[in-house]
Design a protein around this motif. Structure first.
Motif, PDB file in Angstrom:
ATOM      1  N   THR A 225       0.633  -1.091  -0.165  1.00  0.00           N
ATOM      2  CA  THR A 225       0.095   0.091   0.177  1.00  0.00           C
ATOM      3  C   THR A 225       0.724   1.260  -0.079  1.00  0.00           C
ATOM      4  O   THR A 225       0.327   2.401  -0.406  1.00  0.00           O
ATOM      5  N   LYS A 226       2.061   1.041   0.521  1.00  0.00           N
ATOM      6  CA  LYS A 226       2.853   2.348   0.507  1.00  0.00           C
ATOM      7  C   LYS A 226       4.452   1.862   0.004  1.00  0.00           C
ATOM      8  O   LYS A 226       4.897   0.754   0.759  1.00  0.00           O
ATOM      9  N   VAL A 227       5.150   2.443  -0.452  1.00  0.00           N
ATOM     10  CA  VAL A 227       6.518   2.190  -0.443  1.00  0.00           C
ATOM     11  C   VAL A 227       7.575   3.522  -0.210  1.00  0.00           C
ATOM     12  O   VAL A 227       7.516   4.607  -0.718  1.00  0.00           O
ATOM     13  N   LYS A 228       8.473   3.125   0.716  1.00  0.00           N
ATOM     14  CA  LYS A 228       9.371   4.460   1.286  1.00  0.00           C
ATOM     15  C   LYS A 228      10.992   3.898   0.861  1.00  0.00           C
ATOM     16  O   LYS A 228      11.370   2.910   1.417  1.00  0.00           O
ATOM     17  N   LEU A 229      11.361   4.509  -0.266  1.00  0.00           N
ATOM     18  CA  LEU A 229      12.904   4.083  -0.723  1.00  0.00           C
ATOM     19  C   LEU A 229      13.980   4.537   0.137  1.00  0.00           C
ATOM     20  O   LEU A 229      13.843   5.648   0.706  1.00  0.00           O
ATOM     21  N   ASP A 235      11.113   0.608   2.945  1.00  0.00           N
ATOM     22  CA  ASP A 235      10.195  -0.011   3.947  1.00  0.00           C
ATOM     23  C   ASP A 235       8.724   0.082   3.270  1.00  0.00           C
ATOM     24  O   ASP A 235       8.560   0.895   2.687  1.00  0.00           O
ATOM     25  N   LEU A 236       8.297  -1.198   3.311  1.00  0.00           N
ATOM     26  CA  LEU A 236       6.863  -1.356   2.620  1.00  0.00           C
ATOM     27  C   LEU A 236       5.967  -1.422   3.652  1.00  0.00           C
ATOM     28  O   LEU A 236       6.020  -2.243   4.622  1.00  0.00           O
ATOM     29  N   THR A 237       4.690  -0.640   3.385  1.00  0.00           N
ATOM     30  CA  THR A 237       3.701  -0.905   3.989  1.00  0.00           C
ATOM     31  C   THR A 237       2.744  -1.584   3.402  1.00  0.00           C
ATOM     32  O   THR A 237       2.525  -1.669   1.953  1.00  0.00           O
ATOM     33  N   VAL A 238       2.269  -2.780   4.036  1.00  0.00           N
ATOM     34  CA  VAL A 238       1.382  -3.815   3.253  1.00  0.00           C
ATOM     35  C   VAL A 238       0.077  -4.250   3.928  1.00  0.00           C
ATOM     36  O   VAL A 238       0.002  -3.962   5.216  1.00  0.00           O
ATOM     37  N   GLN A 248       4.158  -2.086   8.394  1.00  0.00           N
ATOM     38  CA  GLN A 248       5.409  -1.991   7.871  1.00  0.00           C
ATOM     39  C   GLN A 248       6.626  -2.932   7.969  1.00  0.00           C
ATOM     40  O   GLN A 248       6.484  -3.191   9.348  1.00  0.00           O
ATOM     41  N   PHE A 249       7.211  -3.179   7.012  1.00  0.00           N
ATOM     42  CA  PHE A 249       8.555  -3.916   7.273  1.00  0.00           C
ATOM     43  C   PHE A 249       9.667  -3.521   6.454  1.00  0.00           C
ATOM     44  O   PHE A 249       9.350  -3.000   5.459  1.00  0.00           O
ATOM     45  N   GLU A 250      10.955  -4.107   6.782  1.00  0.00           N
ATOM     46  CA  GLU A 250      11.934  -3.366   5.909  1.00  0.00           C
ATOM     47  C   GLU A 250      12.439  -4.642   4.987  1.00  0.00           C
ATOM     48  O   GLU A 250      12.270  -5.776   5.414  1.00  0.00           O
ATOM     49  N   TYR A 251      12.582  -4.349   3.617  1.00  0.00           N
ATOM     50  CA  TYR A 251      12.965  -5.145   2.484  1.00  0.00           C
ATOM     51  C   TYR A 251      14.400  -5.023   2.154  1.00  0.00           C
ATOM     52  O   TYR A 251      14.393  -3.774   1.664  1.00  0.00           O
ATOM     53  N   PHE A 252      15.264  -5.645   2.021  1.00  0.00           N
ATOM     54  CA  PHE A 252      16.641  -5.732   1.594  1.00  0.00           C
ATOM     55  C   PHE A 252      16.831  -6.210   0.131  1.00  0.00           C
ATOM     56  O   PHE A 252      16.407  -7.331   0.194  1.00  0.00           O
ATOM     57  N   CYS A 253      17.254  -5.299  -0.695  1.00  0.00           N
ATOM     58  CA  CYS A 253      17.041  -5.987  -1.935  1.00  0.00           C
ATOM     59  C   CYS A 253      18.332  -5.477  -2.816  1.00  0.00           C
ATOM     60  O   CYS A 253      18.362  -4.321  -3.327  1.00  0.00           O
ATOM     61  N   HIS A 263      12.617   6.244  -8.339  1.00  0.00           N
ATOM     62  CA  HIS A 263      11.809   5.451  -8.857  1.00  0.00           C
ATOM     63  C   HIS A 263      12.144   3.735  -9.033  1.00  0.00           C
ATOM     64  O   HIS A 263      13.607   3.619  -8.988  1.00  0.00           O
ATOM     65  N   THR A 264      11.500   2.859  -8.677  1.00  0.00           N
ATOM     66  CA  THR A 264      11.993   1.458  -8.781  1.00  0.00           C
ATOM     67  C   THR A 264      10.736   0.628  -9.581  1.00  0.00           C
ATOM     68  O   THR A 264       9.490   1.048  -9.178  1.00  0.00           O
ATOM     69  N   ASP A 265      11.023  -0.333 -10.253  1.00  0.00           N
ATOM     70  CA  ASP A 265       9.918  -1.314 -10.755  1.00  0.00           C
ATOM     71  C   ASP A 265       9.850  -2.360  -9.997  1.00  0.00           C
ATOM     72  O   ASP A 265       8.948  -3.113 -10.308  1.00  0.00           O
ATOM     73  N   LEU A 266      10.669  -2.708  -9.075  1.00  0.00           N
ATOM     74  CA  LEU A 266      10.788  -3.932  -8.368  1.00  0.00           C
ATOM     75  C   LEU A 266       9.610  -3.806  -7.323  1.00  0.00           C
ATOM     76  O   LEU A 266       8.974  -5.086  -7.179  1.00  0.00           O
ATOM     77  N   THR A 267       9.294  -3.015  -6.475  1.00  0.00           N
ATOM     78  CA  THR A 267       8.417  -3.014  -5.569  1.00  0.00           C
ATOM     79  C   THR A 267       7.481  -1.643  -5.814  1.00  0.00           C
ATOM     80  O   THR A 267       7.829  -0.488  -5.557  1.00  0.00           O
ATOM     81  N   ARG A 268       6.200  -2.066  -6.132  1.00  0.00           N
ATOM     82  CA  ARG A 268       5.247  -0.791  -6.389  1.00  0.00           C
ATOM     83  C   ARG A 268       3.891  -0.976  -5.754  1.00  0.00           C
ATOM     84  O   ARG A 268       3.548  -2.371  -5.527  1.00  0.00           O
ATOM     85  N   VAL A 269       3.387  -0.054  -5.503  1.00  0.00           N
ATOM     86  CA  VAL A 269       1.978   0.111  -4.790  1.00  0.00           C
ATOM     87  C   VAL A 269       1.012  -0.845  -5.709  1.00  0.00           C
ATOM     88  O   VAL A 269       1.203  -0.948  -6.803  1.00  0.00           O
ATOM     89  N   HIS A 270       0.441  -1.936  -4.691  1.00  0.00           N
ATOM     90  CA  HIS A 270      -0.749  -2.714  -5.372  1.00  0.00           C
ATOM     91  C   HIS A 270      -0.061  -3.988  -5.739  1.00  0.00           C
ATOM     92  O   HIS A 270      -0.795  -4.952  -5.991  1.00  0.00           O
TER      93      HIS A 270
END
Length: 370
Positions: A225-229, A235-238, A248-253, A263-270
Protein backbone atom coordinates in the motif's frame (compact mmCIF):
# COMPACT_ATOMS: atom_id res chain seq x y z
CA UNK A 1 24.64 -78.71 -16.29
CA UNK A 2 23.18 -76.57 -19.11
CA UNK A 3 20.76 -74.87 -16.67
CA UNK A 4 23.67 -74.12 -14.34
CA UNK A 5 25.64 -72.59 -17.24
CA UNK A 6 22.65 -70.42 -18.25
CA UNK A 7 22.21 -69.16 -14.70
CA UNK A 8 25.87 -68.14 -14.56
CA UNK A 9 25.49 -66.31 -17.87
CA UNK A 10 22.43 -64.43 -16.60
CA UNK A 11 24.29 -63.36 -13.48
CA UNK A 12 27.28 -62.20 -15.46
CA UNK A 13 25.03 -60.27 -17.86
CA UNK A 14 23.45 -58.23 -15.07
CA UNK A 15 24.89 -54.73 -14.67
CA UNK A 16 26.90 -54.24 -11.47
CA UNK A 17 24.98 -52.86 -8.51
CA UNK A 18 25.71 -49.23 -7.65
CA UNK A 19 28.00 -48.76 -4.68
CA UNK A 20 26.61 -48.05 -1.23
CA UNK A 21 27.73 -44.43 -1.69
CA UNK A 22 25.72 -44.04 -4.90
CA UNK A 23 22.64 -45.68 -3.39
CA UNK A 24 22.83 -43.32 -0.40
CA UNK A 25 23.26 -40.28 -2.68
CA UNK A 26 20.21 -41.24 -4.74
CA UNK A 27 18.13 -41.65 -1.58
CA UNK A 28 19.26 -38.26 -0.17
CA UNK A 29 18.77 -36.45 -3.49
CA UNK A 30 15.19 -37.70 -3.66
CA UNK A 31 14.63 -36.56 -0.08
CA UNK A 32 16.10 -33.13 -0.89
CA UNK A 33 14.00 -32.68 -4.04
CA UNK A 34 10.81 -33.68 -2.19
CA UNK A 35 11.38 -30.80 0.24
CA UNK A 36 10.97 -28.36 -2.67
CA UNK A 37 7.85 -29.98 -4.16
CA UNK A 38 9.19 -30.06 -7.71
CA UNK A 39 11.10 -26.73 -7.65
CA UNK A 40 14.45 -27.87 -6.27
CA UNK A 41 17.24 -25.33 -7.02
CA UNK A 42 19.91 -28.04 -7.05
CA UNK A 43 20.19 -29.47 -10.57
CA UNK A 44 22.86 -31.89 -11.79
CA UNK A 45 24.18 -32.36 -15.31
CA UNK A 46 23.66 -35.67 -17.08
CA UNK A 47 26.06 -38.40 -16.04
CA UNK A 48 29.11 -39.30 -18.12
CA UNK A 49 29.75 -42.66 -19.74
CA UNK A 50 32.56 -44.92 -18.61
CA UNK A 51 34.40 -44.20 -21.86
CA UNK A 52 34.10 -40.43 -21.37
CA UNK A 53 35.64 -40.69 -17.90
CA UNK A 54 38.42 -42.92 -19.24
CA UNK A 55 39.09 -40.43 -22.04
CA UNK A 56 39.42 -37.62 -19.46
CA UNK A 57 41.76 -39.71 -17.30
CA UNK A 58 43.94 -40.51 -20.32
CA UNK A 59 44.20 -36.81 -21.22
CA UNK A 60 44.96 -35.86 -17.60
CA UNK A 61 47.42 -38.71 -17.09
CA UNK A 62 45.84 -39.79 -13.81
CA UNK A 63 43.10 -41.99 -12.39
CA UNK A 64 40.21 -40.32 -10.60
CA UNK A 65 39.21 -41.64 -7.15
CA UNK A 66 36.62 -44.41 -7.46
CA UNK A 67 33.89 -42.65 -5.47
CA UNK A 68 34.21 -39.57 -7.67
CA UNK A 69 34.18 -41.70 -10.86
CA UNK A 70 31.02 -43.42 -9.65
CA UNK A 71 29.42 -40.04 -8.98
CA UNK A 72 30.23 -38.73 -12.47
CA UNK A 73 28.81 -41.86 -14.12
CA UNK A 74 25.81 -42.74 -11.94
CA UNK A 75 24.74 -39.36 -10.50
CA UNK A 76 25.88 -36.54 -12.79
CA UNK A 77 28.75 -34.52 -14.23
CA UNK A 78 28.60 -31.88 -11.53
CA UNK A 79 26.04 -29.20 -10.76
CA UNK A 80 24.30 -27.38 -13.62
CA UNK A 81 24.16 -24.02 -11.81
CA UNK A 82 26.95 -21.69 -10.69
CA UNK A 83 28.36 -21.84 -7.16
CA UNK A 84 26.86 -25.28 -6.50
CA UNK A 85 28.86 -28.37 -5.56
CA UNK A 86 30.59 -30.04 -7.36
CA UNK A 87 31.76 -28.39 -10.57
CA UNK A 88 31.60 -30.33 -13.83
CA UNK A 89 34.88 -31.69 -15.19
CA UNK A 90 35.11 -29.02 -17.91
CA UNK A 91 34.28 -26.20 -15.49
CA UNK A 92 36.93 -27.50 -13.09
CA UNK A 93 39.61 -26.82 -15.70
CA UNK A 94 38.14 -23.35 -16.36
CA UNK A 95 38.42 -22.53 -12.66
CA UNK A 96 42.03 -23.61 -12.56
CA UNK A 97 42.90 -21.44 -15.54
CA UNK A 98 41.04 -18.50 -13.97
CA UNK A 99 43.11 -18.89 -10.82
CA UNK A 100 46.40 -19.20 -12.73
CA UNK A 101 45.41 -16.48 -15.22
CA UNK A 102 46.80 -18.63 -18.03
CA UNK A 103 45.86 -21.58 -20.22
CA UNK A 104 46.95 -24.98 -18.98
CA UNK A 105 46.79 -28.57 -20.15
CA UNK A 106 44.98 -31.35 -18.32
CA UNK A 107 48.24 -33.12 -17.57
CA UNK A 108 48.89 -30.67 -14.71
CA UNK A 109 46.72 -33.11 -12.76
CA UNK A 110 49.25 -35.91 -13.23
CA UNK A 111 52.06 -34.08 -11.39
CA UNK A 112 52.15 -34.89 -7.62
CA UNK A 113 50.50 -32.39 -5.29
CA UNK A 114 52.56 -30.96 -2.41
CA UNK A 115 50.88 -29.24 0.56
CA UNK A 116 54.16 -27.48 1.30
CA UNK A 117 54.38 -26.04 -2.23
CA UNK A 118 50.77 -24.91 -2.00
CA UNK A 119 51.35 -23.08 1.27
CA UNK A 120 54.52 -21.47 -0.10
CA UNK A 121 52.37 -19.91 -2.79
CA UNK A 122 49.32 -18.96 -0.76
CA UNK A 123 50.07 -18.74 2.99
CA UNK A 124 51.16 -15.40 4.38
CA UNK A 125 53.63 -17.02 6.81
CA UNK A 126 55.72 -18.43 3.96
CA UNK A 127 58.26 -16.05 2.48
CA UNK A 128 59.59 -16.84 -0.99
CA UNK A 129 60.75 -13.51 -2.30
CA UNK A 130 64.08 -12.22 -3.57
CA UNK A 131 64.25 -8.45 -3.12
CA UNK A 132 66.73 -8.20 -6.03
CA UNK A 133 64.13 -9.45 -8.55
CA UNK A 134 62.74 -6.97 -11.03
CA UNK A 135 59.02 -6.99 -11.78
CA UNK A 136 59.26 -9.34 -14.76
CA UNK A 137 61.41 -11.84 -12.87
CA UNK A 138 59.07 -11.66 -9.88
CA UNK A 139 56.02 -12.30 -12.07
CA UNK A 140 57.69 -15.29 -13.71
CA UNK A 141 58.78 -16.64 -10.31
CA UNK A 142 55.28 -16.44 -8.86
CA UNK A 143 53.66 -17.90 -11.95
CA UNK A 144 55.89 -20.97 -11.56
CA UNK A 145 55.12 -21.06 -7.85
CA UNK A 146 51.35 -20.94 -8.42
CA UNK A 147 51.43 -23.55 -11.17
CA UNK A 148 53.38 -25.93 -8.96
CA UNK A 149 51.09 -25.21 -6.00
CA UNK A 150 47.96 -26.40 -7.80
CA UNK A 151 49.34 -29.35 -9.73
CA UNK A 152 47.83 -32.74 -8.97
CA UNK A 153 44.42 -31.26 -8.11
CA UNK A 154 40.97 -31.05 -9.65
CA UNK A 155 38.76 -28.12 -8.66
CA UNK A 156 35.42 -29.16 -7.16
CA UNK A 157 34.11 -25.78 -6.06
CA UNK A 158 34.84 -22.06 -6.40
CA UNK A 159 33.40 -19.92 -3.61
CA UNK A 160 34.48 -16.68 -5.27
CA UNK A 161 37.14 -14.22 -4.04
CA UNK A 162 39.90 -16.78 -4.56
CA UNK A 163 38.49 -19.59 -2.38
CA UNK A 164 38.52 -23.12 -3.83
CA UNK A 165 37.79 -26.68 -2.76
CA UNK A 166 40.07 -29.07 -4.62
CA UNK A 167 40.48 -32.84 -4.66
CA UNK A 168 43.98 -34.26 -4.79
CA UNK A 169 44.34 -36.72 -7.69
CA UNK A 170 48.13 -37.27 -7.75
CA UNK A 171 50.67 -37.79 -4.99
CA UNK A 172 50.58 -39.18 -1.46
CA UNK A 173 47.42 -37.23 -0.55
CA UNK A 174 45.38 -38.50 -3.52
CA UNK A 175 41.66 -38.72 -2.78
CA UNK A 176 41.67 -36.07 -0.03
CA UNK A 177 39.86 -32.70 -0.28
CA UNK A 178 41.44 -29.36 0.66
CA UNK A 179 40.19 -25.81 1.01
CA UNK A 180 42.59 -23.33 -0.61
CA UNK A 181 42.64 -19.56 -0.09
CA UNK A 182 44.56 -18.20 -3.08
CA UNK A 183 44.18 -14.48 -2.27
CA UNK A 184 44.07 -13.72 1.45
CA UNK A 185 47.05 -15.53 2.93
CA UNK A 186 45.30 -18.40 4.73
CA UNK A 187 46.87 -21.14 2.61
CA UNK A 188 45.27 -24.58 2.69
CA UNK A 189 43.54 -26.82 5.16
CA UNK A 190 42.12 -30.31 4.83
CA UNK A 191 38.33 -30.64 4.76
CA UNK A 192 37.79 -34.36 4.11
CA UNK A 193 39.46 -37.72 3.54
CA UNK A 194 37.37 -38.45 0.44
CA UNK A 195 34.88 -37.07 -2.05
CA UNK A 196 32.14 -39.42 -0.82
CA UNK A 197 32.60 -38.34 2.80
CA UNK A 198 32.48 -34.65 1.92
CA UNK A 199 29.56 -34.92 -0.51
CA UNK A 200 27.35 -36.85 1.92
CA UNK A 201 28.11 -34.32 4.63
CA UNK A 202 27.45 -31.43 2.24
CA UNK A 203 24.16 -32.89 0.96
CA UNK A 204 23.04 -33.71 4.50
CA UNK A 205 23.66 -30.06 5.42
CA UNK A 206 21.53 -28.86 2.48
CA UNK A 207 18.68 -31.08 3.64
CA UNK A 208 18.99 -29.85 7.24
CA UNK A 209 18.99 -26.21 6.16
CA UNK A 210 15.97 -26.73 3.92
CA UNK A 211 14.04 -28.47 6.70
CA UNK A 212 15.00 -25.63 9.04
CA UNK A 213 13.88 -23.07 6.46
CA UNK A 214 10.48 -24.73 6.11
CA UNK A 215 10.14 -24.95 9.88
CA UNK A 216 11.24 -21.39 10.58
CA UNK A 217 9.48 -19.34 7.91
CA UNK A 218 5.75 -18.68 7.91
CA UNK A 219 4.96 -17.19 4.44
CA UNK A 220 1.74 -15.34 3.68
CA UNK A 221 0.14 -13.14 1.00
CA UNK A 222 -0.14 -9.37 1.26
CA UNK A 223 -0.48 -6.25 -0.95
CA UNK A 224 1.82 -3.21 -0.98
CA UNK A 225 0.00 0.00 0.00
CA UNK A 226 3.04 2.29 0.40
CA UNK A 227 6.75 2.24 -0.55
CA UNK A 228 9.47 4.30 1.15
CA UNK A 229 12.77 4.01 -0.73
CA UNK A 230 16.17 4.13 0.93
CA UNK A 231 18.88 2.82 -1.40
CA UNK A 232 19.12 -0.97 -1.28
CA UNK A 233 16.59 -1.10 1.54
CA UNK A 234 13.01 0.08 1.50
CA UNK A 235 10.17 0.18 3.98
CA UNK A 236 7.08 -1.47 2.59
CA UNK A 237 3.66 -0.86 4.10
CA UNK A 238 1.51 -3.86 3.27
CA UNK A 239 -2.00 -5.09 3.96
CA UNK A 240 -2.74 -8.67 4.90
CA UNK A 241 -6.18 -9.85 3.84
CA UNK A 242 -6.81 -12.50 6.50
CA UNK A 243 -7.02 -11.08 9.06
CA UNK A 244 -7.25 -7.55 7.60
CA UNK A 245 -4.20 -5.84 9.08
CA UNK A 246 -1.81 -3.17 7.78
CA UNK A 247 1.81 -2.90 8.92
CA UNK A 248 5.31 -1.97 7.76
CA UNK A 249 8.52 -3.97 7.33
CA UNK A 250 12.00 -3.44 5.90
CA UNK A 251 12.95 -5.21 2.68
CA UNK A 252 16.61 -5.53 1.67
CA UNK A 253 17.12 -5.90 -2.10
CA UNK A 254 20.82 -5.52 -3.01
CA UNK A 255 20.16 -5.76 -6.75
CA UNK A 256 17.89 -2.71 -6.87
CA UNK A 257 19.19 0.68 -5.68
CA UNK A 258 16.71 3.55 -5.48
CA UNK A 259 16.89 6.60 -3.21
CA UNK A 260 13.91 8.31 -1.58
CA UNK A 261 12.12 10.36 -4.23
CA UNK A 262 13.42 8.07 -6.97
CA UNK A 263 11.74 5.25 -8.88
CA UNK A 264 11.85 1.46 -8.89
CA UNK A 265 9.95 -1.17 -10.84
CA UNK A 266 10.73 -3.91 -8.36
CA UNK A 267 8.30 -2.96 -5.56
CA UNK A 268 5.29 -0.83 -6.43
CA UNK A 269 1.99 0.00 -4.77
CA UNK A 270 -0.62 -2.71 -5.46
CA UNK A 271 2.02 -5.41 -6.04
CA UNK A 272 1.09 -8.70 -4.40
CA UNK A 273 3.80 -10.33 -2.29
CA UNK A 274 4.48 -13.66 -0.68
CA UNK A 275 6.60 -12.84 2.36
CA UNK A 276 7.75 -14.12 5.75
CA UNK A 277 8.84 -11.90 8.64
CA UNK A 278 11.89 -11.88 10.88
CA UNK A 279 13.67 -9.71 13.46
CA UNK A 280 17.46 -10.02 13.70
CA UNK A 281 19.67 -9.16 16.66
CA UNK A 282 22.61 -7.35 15.04
CA UNK A 283 25.35 -5.08 16.40
CA UNK A 284 24.08 -2.09 14.42
CA UNK A 285 20.44 -2.86 15.21
CA UNK A 286 20.12 -4.85 18.47
CA UNK A 287 16.90 -6.36 19.74
CA UNK A 288 15.55 -5.63 23.21
CA UNK A 289 13.27 -8.07 25.00
CA UNK A 290 11.43 -8.73 28.22
CA UNK A 291 9.31 -11.62 29.42
CA UNK A 292 5.68 -10.76 30.07
CA UNK A 293 2.68 -12.03 31.95
CA UNK A 294 -0.76 -11.81 30.39
CA UNK A 295 -1.70 -10.36 27.03
CA UNK A 296 -3.09 -6.86 27.59
CA UNK A 297 -2.46 -4.05 25.12
CA UNK A 298 -1.72 -4.00 21.37
CA UNK A 299 0.55 -6.70 20.06
CA UNK A 300 2.32 -4.74 17.33
CA UNK A 301 3.31 -1.05 17.43
CA UNK A 302 5.43 0.90 14.93
CA UNK A 303 7.92 3.18 16.71
CA UNK A 304 9.65 5.72 14.46
CA UNK A 305 9.38 5.65 10.69
CA UNK A 306 11.94 2.98 9.65
CA UNK A 307 10.15 -0.30 10.43
CA UNK A 308 11.18 -0.44 14.10
CA UNK A 309 8.43 -2.12 16.10
CA UNK A 310 7.46 -3.31 19.52
CA UNK A 311 5.83 -6.70 19.14
CA UNK A 312 4.25 -8.93 21.76
CA UNK A 313 3.80 -12.60 21.12
CA UNK A 314 4.13 -16.13 22.39
CA UNK A 315 6.79 -18.74 21.68
CA UNK A 316 4.65 -21.59 20.27
CA UNK A 317 7.49 -24.15 20.19
CA UNK A 318 11.24 -24.51 19.95
CA UNK A 319 12.72 -25.56 16.62
CA UNK A 320 13.44 -29.20 15.91
CA UNK A 321 16.15 -28.67 13.27
CA UNK A 322 19.28 -27.05 14.65
CA UNK A 323 21.57 -25.29 12.15
CA UNK A 324 23.66 -23.63 14.84
CA UNK A 325 21.82 -20.29 14.60
CA UNK A 326 20.06 -18.88 17.65
CA UNK A 327 16.44 -18.66 16.49
CA UNK A 328 12.89 -19.20 17.67
CA UNK A 329 9.36 -18.36 16.44
CA UNK A 330 7.14 -15.68 17.99
CA UNK A 331 3.42 -15.93 17.22
CA UNK A 332 1.73 -12.50 17.07
CA UNK A 333 -2.05 -12.58 17.54
CA UNK A 334 -2.85 -9.47 15.48
CA UNK A 335 -0.96 -10.88 12.52
CA UNK A 336 -2.01 -14.49 13.03
CA UNK A 337 1.53 -15.21 11.87
CA UNK A 338 4.88 -16.22 13.27
CA UNK A 339 7.88 -13.88 13.22
CA UNK A 340 11.30 -15.53 13.15
CA UNK A 341 13.54 -14.11 15.91
CA UNK A 342 17.23 -14.46 15.05
CA UNK A 343 20.35 -14.15 17.18
CA UNK A 344 18.63 -13.37 20.47
CA UNK A 345 19.95 -15.49 23.36
CA UNK A 346 17.26 -15.70 26.05
CA UNK A 347 18.18 -17.85 29.07
CA UNK A 348 15.76 -20.68 29.85
CA UNK A 349 13.55 -19.89 26.87
CA UNK A 350 10.64 -22.32 26.70
CA UNK A 351 7.58 -22.97 24.59
CA UNK A 352 4.69 -20.94 25.98
CA UNK A 353 6.83 -17.96 27.06
CA UNK A 354 5.28 -14.58 26.29
CA UNK A 355 7.75 -11.91 25.13
CA UNK A 356 7.88 -8.26 24.20
CA UNK A 357 10.56 -7.58 21.60
CA UNK A 358 11.65 -4.21 20.28
CA UNK A 359 13.62 -3.99 17.03
CA UNK A 360 13.50 -3.75 13.28
CA UNK A 361 10.88 -5.88 11.53
CA UNK A 362 12.17 -7.26 8.23
CA UNK A 363 10.65 -9.31 5.45
CA UNK A 364 11.91 -12.12 3.22
CA UNK A 365 10.10 -11.69 -0.10
CA UNK A 366 9.62 -14.89 -2.10
CA UNK A 367 7.40 -13.70 -4.93
CA UNK A 368 6.16 -10.43 -6.41
CA UNK A 369 3.11 -10.35 -8.69
CA UNK A 370 1.31 -7.51 -10.35
Amino acid sequence: MMDHFKSLFRKNAEPPQPSEFIQTVNMLLNEYKDLYQGECPYVLNEGLSESQVEEFEAAAGTTLPQDYRDFLIHIGDGAAKKRQFPLSLSHAKDCMEYCLQEKTELDYMSRPFSADSCNKAFHEDYEDWDSDMDDDAADEHYNRLYSKALQGTITLHHDGCGYYIVMIVSGELAGQLYYIDTCHGQGIHKVSDSFSEYYLKWLGRQILERRAELERNDPFDCVITKVKLGGNVRDLTVKKAHPPFEFQFEYFCPGDFALEGGHTDLTRVHDRLVVSLYMGNRTFSPLEYKKMEGGAGPHMNLVGDRSEHIVIGQVPRLFQYDTGELAFPLYVDELEQEILIRGLDIPDLAAGDRLQIKGRLCGEVYRIRR
